[in-house]
Enzyme design. Structure first.
Site, PDB file in Angstrom:
ATOM      1  N   LYS A  13       0.841  -1.207   0.000  1.00 42.03           N
ATOM      2  CA  LYS A  13       0.000   0.000   0.000  1.00 42.03           C
ATOM      3  C   LYS A  13       0.874   1.255   0.000  1.00 42.03           C
ATOM      4  O   LYS A  13       0.684   2.146  -0.828  1.00 42.03           O
ATOM      5  CB  LYS A  13      -0.926   0.022   1.230  1.00 42.03           C
ATOM      6  CG  LYS A  13      -1.856  -1.193   1.328  1.00 42.03           C
ATOM      7  CD  LYS A  13      -2.756  -1.122   2.544  1.00 42.03           C
ATOM      8  CE  LYS A  13      -2.035  -1.166   3.879  1.00 42.03           C
ATOM      9  NZ  LYS A  13      -1.345  -2.436   4.178  1.00 42.03           N
ATOM     10  N   ARG A  88      -9.944   0.784   8.593  1.00 36.54           N
ATOM     11  CA  ARG A  88      -9.441  -0.541   8.913  1.00 36.54           C
ATOM     12  C   ARG A  88     -10.424  -1.330   9.758  1.00 36.54           C
ATOM     13  O   ARG A  88     -10.131  -2.457  10.140  1.00 36.54           O
ATOM     14  CB  ARG A  88      -8.183  -0.372   9.752  1.00 36.54           C
ATOM     15  CG  ARG A  88      -6.927  -0.818   9.095  1.00 36.54           C
ATOM     16  CD  ARG A  88      -5.864  -0.366  10.047  1.00 36.54           C
ATOM     17  NE  ARG A  88      -4.704  -1.147  10.012  1.00 36.54           N
ATOM     18  CZ  ARG A  88      -3.609  -0.794   9.337  1.00 36.54           C
ATOM     19  NH1 ARG A  88      -3.585   0.258   8.583  1.00 36.54           N
ATOM     20  NH2 ARG A  88      -2.545  -1.518   9.434  1.00 36.54           N
ATOM     21  N   ARG A 127      11.913  -5.373   4.857  1.00 39.45           N
ATOM     22  CA  ARG A 127      11.538  -3.979   4.596  1.00 39.45           C
ATOM     23  C   ARG A 127      12.439  -3.000   5.353  1.00 39.45           C
ATOM     24  O   ARG A 127      12.829  -3.229   6.484  1.00 39.45           O
ATOM     25  CB  ARG A 127      10.093  -3.729   5.026  1.00 39.45           C
ATOM     26  CG  ARG A 127       9.746  -2.232   4.995  1.00 39.45           C
ATOM     27  CD  ARG A 127       8.307  -1.966   4.975  1.00 39.45           C
ATOM     28  NE  ARG A 127       7.630  -2.415   6.177  1.00 39.45           N
ATOM     29  CZ  ARG A 127       6.324  -2.307   6.354  1.00 39.45           C
ATOM     30  NH1 ARG A 127       5.582  -1.776   5.408  1.00 39.45           N
ATOM     31  NH2 ARG A 127       5.772  -2.743   7.451  1.00 39.45           N
ATOM     32  N   ARG A 159      11.331  -1.050  10.755  1.00 41.34           N
ATOM     33  CA  ARG A 159      10.217  -0.713  11.636  1.00 41.34           C
ATOM     34  C   ARG A 159      10.175  -1.670  12.822  1.00 41.34           C
ATOM     35  O   ARG A 159      10.407  -2.860  12.660  1.00 41.34           O
ATOM     36  CB  ARG A 159       8.892  -0.783  10.863  1.00 41.34           C
ATOM     37  CG  ARG A 159       8.326   0.579  10.567  1.00 41.34           C
ATOM     38  CD  ARG A 159       7.187   0.533   9.591  1.00 41.34           C
ATOM     39  NE  ARG A 159       6.021  -0.218  10.062  1.00 41.34           N
ATOM     40  CZ  ARG A 159       4.870  -0.273   9.399  1.00 41.34           C
ATOM     41  NH1 ARG A 159       4.743   0.379   8.252  1.00 41.34           N
ATOM     42  NH2 ARG A 159       3.860  -0.971   9.860  1.00 41.34           N
ATOM     43  N   ARG A 170      -0.308  -8.911  13.337  1.00 43.18           N
ATOM     44  CA  ARG A 170      -0.941  -7.909  12.454  1.00 43.18           C
ATOM     45  C   ARG A 170      -1.770  -8.593  11.377  1.00 43.18           C
ATOM     46  O   ARG A 170      -2.831  -8.097  10.983  1.00 43.18           O
ATOM     47  CB  ARG A 170       0.135  -7.010  11.836  1.00 43.18           C
ATOM     48  CG  ARG A 170       0.684  -6.006  12.846  1.00 43.18           C
ATOM     49  CD  ARG A 170       2.030  -5.452  12.449  1.00 43.18           C
ATOM     50  NE  ARG A 170       2.021  -4.765  11.176  1.00 43.18           N
ATOM     51  CZ  ARG A 170       3.114  -4.521  10.457  1.00 43.18           C
ATOM     52  NH1 ARG A 170       4.293  -4.917  10.897  1.00 43.18           N
ATOM     53  NH2 ARG A 170       3.020  -3.893   9.326  1.00 43.18           N
TER      54      ARG A 170
HETATM   55  P1  AP5 Z   1       4.794  -1.589   1.843  1.00 42.52           P
HETATM   56  O1  AP5 Z   1       4.436  -0.762   0.665  1.00 42.52           O
HETATM   57  O2  AP5 Z   1       5.564  -0.937   2.936  1.00 42.52           O
HETATM   58  O3  AP5 Z   1       3.482  -2.330   2.421  1.00 42.52           O
HETATM   59  P2  AP5 Z   1       2.211  -1.772   3.176  1.00 42.52           P
HETATM   60  O4  AP5 Z   1       1.026  -2.401   2.530  1.00 42.52           O
HETATM   61  O5  AP5 Z   1       2.246  -0.290   3.262  1.00 42.52           O
HETATM   62  O6  AP5 Z   1       2.422  -2.472   4.584  1.00 42.52           O
HETATM   63  P3  AP5 Z   1       2.369  -1.860   6.045  1.00 42.52           P
HETATM   64  O7  AP5 Z   1       3.105  -2.811   6.950  1.00 42.52           O
HETATM   65  O8  AP5 Z   1       2.788  -0.439   6.071  1.00 42.52           O
HETATM   66  O9  AP5 Z   1       0.867  -1.990   6.338  1.00 42.52           O
HETATM   67  P4  AP5 Z   1       0.231  -1.989   7.676  1.00 42.52           P
HETATM   68  O10 AP5 Z   1      -1.166  -1.809   7.266  1.00 42.52           O
HETATM   69  O11 AP5 Z   1       0.491  -3.166   8.533  1.00 42.52           O
HETATM   70  O12 AP5 Z   1       0.958  -0.816   8.489  1.00 42.52           O
HETATM   71  P5  AP5 Z   1       0.557   0.693   8.790  1.00 42.52           P
HETATM   72  O13 AP5 Z   1       1.767   1.508   8.803  1.00 42.52           O
HETATM   73  O14 AP5 Z   1      -0.576   1.092   7.945  1.00 42.52           O
HETATM   74  O15 AP5 Z   1       5.564  -2.885   1.302  1.00 42.52           O
HETATM   75  C1  AP5 Z   1       6.043  -3.885   2.197  1.00 42.52           C
HETATM   76  C2  AP5 Z   1       7.422  -4.379   1.741  1.00 42.52           C
HETATM   77  O16 AP5 Z   1       7.283  -5.098   0.513  1.00 42.52           O
HETATM   78  C3  AP5 Z   1       8.422  -3.260   1.449  1.00 42.52           C
HETATM   79  O17 AP5 Z   1       9.685  -3.698   1.848  1.00 42.52           O
HETATM   80  C4  AP5 Z   1       8.329  -3.075  -0.078  1.00 42.52           C
HETATM   81  O18 AP5 Z   1       9.547  -2.590  -0.629  1.00 42.52           O
HETATM   82  C5  AP5 Z   1       8.042  -4.488  -0.533  1.00 42.52           C
HETATM   83  N1  AP5 Z   1       7.163  -4.538  -1.726  1.00 42.52           N
HETATM   84  C6  AP5 Z   1       6.087  -3.761  -1.995  1.00 42.52           C
HETATM   85  N2  AP5 Z   1       5.513  -4.107  -3.168  1.00 42.52           N
HETATM   86  C7  AP5 Z   1       6.247  -5.162  -3.642  1.00 42.52           C
HETATM   87  C8  AP5 Z   1       6.157  -5.978  -4.820  1.00 42.52           C
HETATM   88  N3  AP5 Z   1       5.192  -5.790  -5.733  1.00 42.52           N
HETATM   89  N4  AP5 Z   1       7.083  -6.954  -4.980  1.00 42.52           N
HETATM   90  C9  AP5 Z   1       8.062  -7.163  -4.042  1.00 42.52           C
HETATM   91  N5  AP5 Z   1       8.199  -6.416  -2.917  1.00 42.52           N
HETATM   92  C10 AP5 Z   1       7.294  -5.426  -2.710  1.00 42.52           C
HETATM   93  O19 AP5 Z   1       0.003   0.556  10.281  1.00 42.52           O
HETATM   94  C11 AP5 Z   1       0.894   0.263  11.343  1.00 42.52           C
HETATM   95  C12 AP5 Z   1       0.128   0.196  12.649  1.00 42.52           C
HETATM   96  O20 AP5 Z   1      -0.498   1.471  12.916  1.00 42.52           O
HETATM   97  C13 AP5 Z   1      -1.038  -0.807  12.685  1.00 42.52           C
HETATM   98  O21 AP5 Z   1      -0.595  -2.107  13.020  1.00 42.52           O
HETATM   99  C14 AP5 Z   1      -1.927  -0.185  13.751  1.00 42.52           C
HETATM  100  O22 AP5 Z   1      -1.435  -0.459  15.031  1.00 42.52           O
HETATM  101  C15 AP5 Z   1      -1.776   1.313  13.500  1.00 42.52           C
HETATM  102  N6  AP5 Z   1      -2.795   1.814  12.568  1.00 42.52           N
HETATM  103  C16 AP5 Z   1      -2.596   2.319  11.312  1.00 42.52           C
HETATM  104  N7  AP5 Z   1      -3.763   2.672  10.741  1.00 42.52           N
HETATM  105  C17 AP5 Z   1      -4.736   2.395  11.654  1.00 42.52           C
HETATM  106  C18 AP5 Z   1      -6.145   2.511  11.662  1.00 42.52           C
HETATM  107  N8  AP5 Z   1      -6.821   2.987  10.582  1.00 42.52           N
HETATM  108  N9  AP5 Z   1      -6.818   2.114  12.763  1.00 42.52           N
HETATM  109  C19 AP5 Z   1      -6.182   1.647  13.845  1.00 42.52           C
HETATM  110  N10 AP5 Z   1      -4.835   1.475  13.910  1.00 42.52           N
HETATM  111  C20 AP5 Z   1      -4.120   1.855  12.831  1.00 42.52           C
HETATM  112 MG    MG Z   2       2.479   1.115   4.836  1.00 43.21          MG
END
Ligand code: AP5
Ligand code: MG
Ligand code: ZN
Length: 215
Positions: A13, A88, A127, A159, A170
């Site tokens: 994402k 979410r 990552r 991270r 997660r």
């Molecule tokens: P990346 O693009 O970083 O993936 P992502 O989908 O953004 O994954 P996240 O871990 O950021 O999602 P998340 O939803 O768990 O975390 P968030 O920060 O939102 O890609 C991942 C890896 O793969 C990278 O190394 C990239 O280079 C590689 N990659 C990407 N595409 C690829 C491809 N096509 N081929 C190969 N490699 C690839 O949330 C973190 C925390 O915040 C949550 O756990 C929660 O505690 C809190 N939080 C956030 N939003 C909310 C909410 N709305 N409500 C409540 N809590 C929340």
């Molecule tokens: Mg992300």
């Protein structure tokens, strides 16, 4: 254009959001990035959010919803935005619907980046992220040259919630609390799906095809 990105942790994402935000000139709003910035600055919001994030749990809806509503009322959101990581939970999705309805606005699409669970662990443990702008890199799939972010030059880091144990938690939280949103948006005829297992640039091309047809 108002887009939300859905998909499990590690679906890509954040990676795709950077490119979409550039191409369509809309702000990329990542709730995870906002929480992490607050954590690094030790704000009251950051202190509260950290308790949940470090364990792979969701930050409570009320805190998250208010934070996003404030953000969406800023000037740069007038011509649209890209939400990454919000909503979410069904309750967050309903609040967003209410917020849009009050303004006579609507979403263009909820874009699901589909990646099976087996792919996720390798993506997450390899990552690296930029602590300043949130850009994602990967030691194998998308390396940061000399460990520096290509967008802003900061040194990339791992991270804290990218350990195997927290990633599993997660993923469970995603399946329990976020996956129901797929049906929520399907029923509203807003869901589009992109296969997220291809190379990063191929996934982006598929996304542009989809966004070109919903505009
Ligand atoms: P990346 O693009 O970083 O993936 P992502 O989908 O953004 O994954 P996240 O871990 O950021 O999602 P998340 O939803 O768990 O975390 P968030 O920060 O939102 O890609 C991942 C890896 O793969 C990278 O190394 C990239 O280079 C590689 N990659 C990407 N595409 C690829 C491809 N096509 N081929 C190969 N490699 C690839 O949330 C973190 C925390 O915040 C949550 O756990 C929660 O505690 C809190 N939080 C956030 N939003 C909310 C909410 N709305 N409500 C409540 N809590 C929340
Ligand atoms: Mg992300
Ligand atoms: Zn950066």
């Amino acid at each position: 254009m108002k887009i939300i990105l859905l998909g499990p942790p590690g679906a890509g994402k954040g990676t795709q959001a950077k490119s979409i935000s550039n191409r369509y000139s809309i702000p990329h709003i990542s709730t995870g990035d906002i929480f992490r910035k607050n954590i690094s600055e030790n704000t009251p919001l950051g202190i509260e959010a950290k308790k949940y994030i470090d364990n792979g749990q969701l930050v409570p809806d009320e805190v998250t919803i208010n934070m996003v509503k404030d953000r969406l009322q800023q000037d740069d959101c007038k011509n649209g935005y890209l939400l990454d990581g919000f909503p979410r939970t069904v309750s967050q999705a309903e609040s967003l619907q209410g917020f849009l309805k009050d303004r006579d606005e609507s979403l263009d699409t909820a874009l699901l980046i589909e990646v099976p669970r087996d792919f996720i662990l390798e993506r997450m443990t390899g990552r690296r992220v930029c602590p300043s702008c949130g850009a994602s890199y990967h030691v194998k799939f998308n390396p940061a040259v000399e460990g520096k972010c290509e967008l802003c030059g900061s040194e990339v880091v791992q991270r804290k919630d990218d350990t195997e144990e927290t990633v599993q938690e997660r993923l469970d939280v995603y399946e329990r609390q976020t996956q129901p949103l797929i049906d929520f948006y399907k029923e509203k005829n807003l869901l589009s799906v992109v296969e997220g297992t291809k190379a990063i640039n191929e996934v982006f091309e598929s996304i542009c095809d989809i966004l070109g047809s919903v505009k």
